[in-house]
Design a protein around this motif. Structure first.
Motif, PDB file in Angstrom:
ATOM      1  N   GLN A 174      40.993  38.114  40.204  1.00  0.00           N
ATOM      2  CA  GLN A 174      40.077  37.571  39.208  1.00  0.00           C
ATOM      3  C   GLN A 174      38.789  38.391  39.189  1.00  0.00           C
ATOM      4  O   GLN A 174      38.434  39.047  40.164  1.00  0.00           O
ATOM      5  N   TYR A 175      38.120  38.304  38.041  1.00  0.00           N
ATOM      6  CA  TYR A 175      36.826  38.975  37.890  1.00  0.00           C
ATOM      7  C   TYR A 175      35.867  38.000  37.232  1.00  0.00           C
ATOM      8  O   TYR A 175      36.121  37.549  36.105  1.00  0.00           O
ATOM      9  N   PRO A 176      34.763  37.619  37.901  1.00  0.00           N
ATOM     10  CA  PRO A 176      33.805  36.692  37.306  1.00  0.00           C
ATOM     11  C   PRO A 176      32.710  37.455  36.561  1.00  0.00           C
ATOM     12  O   PRO A 176      32.094  38.380  37.104  1.00  0.00           O
ATOM     13  N   LYS A 177      32.457  37.080  35.332  1.00  0.00           N
ATOM     14  CA  LYS A 177      31.350  37.640  34.561  1.00  0.00           C
ATOM     15  C   LYS A 177      30.215  36.638  34.587  1.00  0.00           C
ATOM     16  O   LYS A 177      30.288  35.573  33.973  1.00  0.00           O
ATOM     17  N   LEU A 178      29.151  36.953  35.335  1.00  0.00           N
ATOM     18  CA  LEU A 178      28.016  36.048  35.481  1.00  0.00           C
ATOM     19  C   LEU A 178      27.171  36.071  34.214  1.00  0.00           C
ATOM     20  O   LEU A 178      26.843  37.139  33.692  1.00  0.00           O
ATOM     21  N   VAL A 191      47.622  31.351  30.307  1.00  0.00           N
ATOM     22  CA  VAL A 191      48.756  31.586  29.423  1.00  0.00           C
ATOM     23  C   VAL A 191      49.830  32.278  30.248  1.00  0.00           C
ATOM     24  O   VAL A 191      49.582  33.344  30.823  1.00  0.00           O
ATOM     25  N   ASN A 192      51.018  31.660  30.340  1.00  0.00           N
ATOM     26  CA  ASN A 192      52.108  32.197  31.155  1.00  0.00           C
ATOM     27  C   ASN A 192      53.188  32.808  30.262  1.00  0.00           C
ATOM     28  O   ASN A 192      53.456  32.315  29.171  1.00  0.00           O
ATOM     29  N   TYR A 193      53.814  33.847  30.793  1.00  0.00           N
ATOM     30  CA  TYR A 193      55.004  34.407  30.147  1.00  0.00           C
ATOM     31  C   TYR A 193      56.111  34.487  31.198  1.00  0.00           C
ATOM     32  O   TYR A 193      55.974  35.177  32.208  1.00  0.00           O
ATOM     33  N   SER A 220      41.304  36.144  34.921  1.00  0.00           N
ATOM     34  CA  SER A 220      42.286  36.232  36.005  1.00  0.00           C
ATOM     35  C   SER A 220      43.617  36.778  35.496  1.00  0.00           C
ATOM     36  O   SER A 220      43.951  36.660  34.313  1.00  0.00           O
ATOM     37  N   LEU A 221      44.357  37.352  36.431  1.00  0.00           N
ATOM     38  CA  LEU A 221      45.663  37.953  36.130  1.00  0.00           C
ATOM     39  C   LEU A 221      46.525  37.849  37.384  1.00  0.00           C
ATOM     40  O   LEU A 221      46.064  38.149  38.483  1.00  0.00           O
ATOM     41  N   ALA A 259      47.756  35.192  32.500  1.00  0.00           N
ATOM     42  CA  ALA A 259      46.364  35.593  32.336  1.00  0.00           C
ATOM     43  C   ALA A 259      45.554  34.325  32.146  1.00  0.00           C
ATOM     44  O   ALA A 259      46.042  33.340  31.569  1.00  0.00           O
ATOM     45  N   GLY A 260      44.330  34.314  32.641  1.00  0.00           N
ATOM     46  CA  GLY A 260      43.505  33.120  32.554  1.00  0.00           C
ATOM     47  C   GLY A 260      42.094  33.430  32.102  1.00  0.00           C
ATOM     48  O   GLY A 260      41.566  34.525  32.346  1.00  0.00           O
TER      49      GLY A 260
END
Length: 201
Positions: free
Chosen positions: A38-42, A152-154, A195-196, A164-165
């Protein structure tokens, strides 16, 4: 003619009774395990967004039971930040955040192999302040957060899916003792979490 109709009705009745109708159970032991990056964008005007720099983090979650289309999920995250303004918030360079999340997910099937999972979560974080990434601990602080978003799931198969979230989180620290202005600046935060990862079910 009457006898023929009775025979047809009798055959139809036997055929219906012989059919096995499969019903989805209301409560099902149906585990699901997520893990990924995950990557948080503050965002916003607070010390998180103004004085810290984001980095890539790791997250995982586990759900054991599915109730109708809902899941209760327990998750864990590990996230790091760097201090870019030591003159304002303290003489340390790194923050390590460990978060326990309690989450409710709703499974909404889309077309084909796609599934949408709206989520609502409550989290508790333990932040550790260090002079260097692996240096001695200078301070610790507890935070809470409310998070709203979706995955979203595949599905690649019955067992594996990619996802991806995108989530929005509001962070707060009600134990902070400061002036009203500093409570808002140092005791509140906002972030978008991208997130991925892989879902195993």
């Amino acid at each position: 003619m009457k006898n023929l109709i009775l025979v047809i009705l009798g055959c139809f009745s036997l055929a219906v009774q012989g059919q096995k109708i499969k019903k989805e159970p209301w409560i099902d032991f149906y585990p699901a395990f997520r893990f990924g990056f995950q990557y948080p964008k503050l965002v916003g005007s607070n010390f998180f967004a103004d004085d810290l720099t984001e980095s890539m983090g790791f997250h995982s979650s586990l759900s054991l039971v599915k109730i109708a289309n809902f899941r209760a999920t327990v998750g864990w995250e590990l996230q790091g930040y760097r201090n870019t303004n030591p003159n304002r918030i303290g003489n340390f360079s790194h923050i390590q955040s460990s978060t326990a999340l309690f989450q409710v997910e709703y499974e909404h099937p889309l077309k084909g192999a796609w599934v949408l999972n709206p989520t609502l979560a409550y989290g508790q974080s333990r932040m550790t302040y260090r002079a260097t990434r692996s240096g001695s601990t200078l301070a610790r602080q507890s935070w809470e957060e409310i998070r709203l978003g979706s995955y979203v799931n595949y599905s690649f198969s019955k067992t594996y899916a990619g996802y991806a979230g995108l989530h929005y989180a509001f962070l707060y620290n009600d134990d902070l003792k400061a002036s009203p202005a500093d409570e808002d600046y140092f005791g509140r935060g906002n972030k978008l979490v991208l997130s991925l990862g892989i879902l195993i079910h």
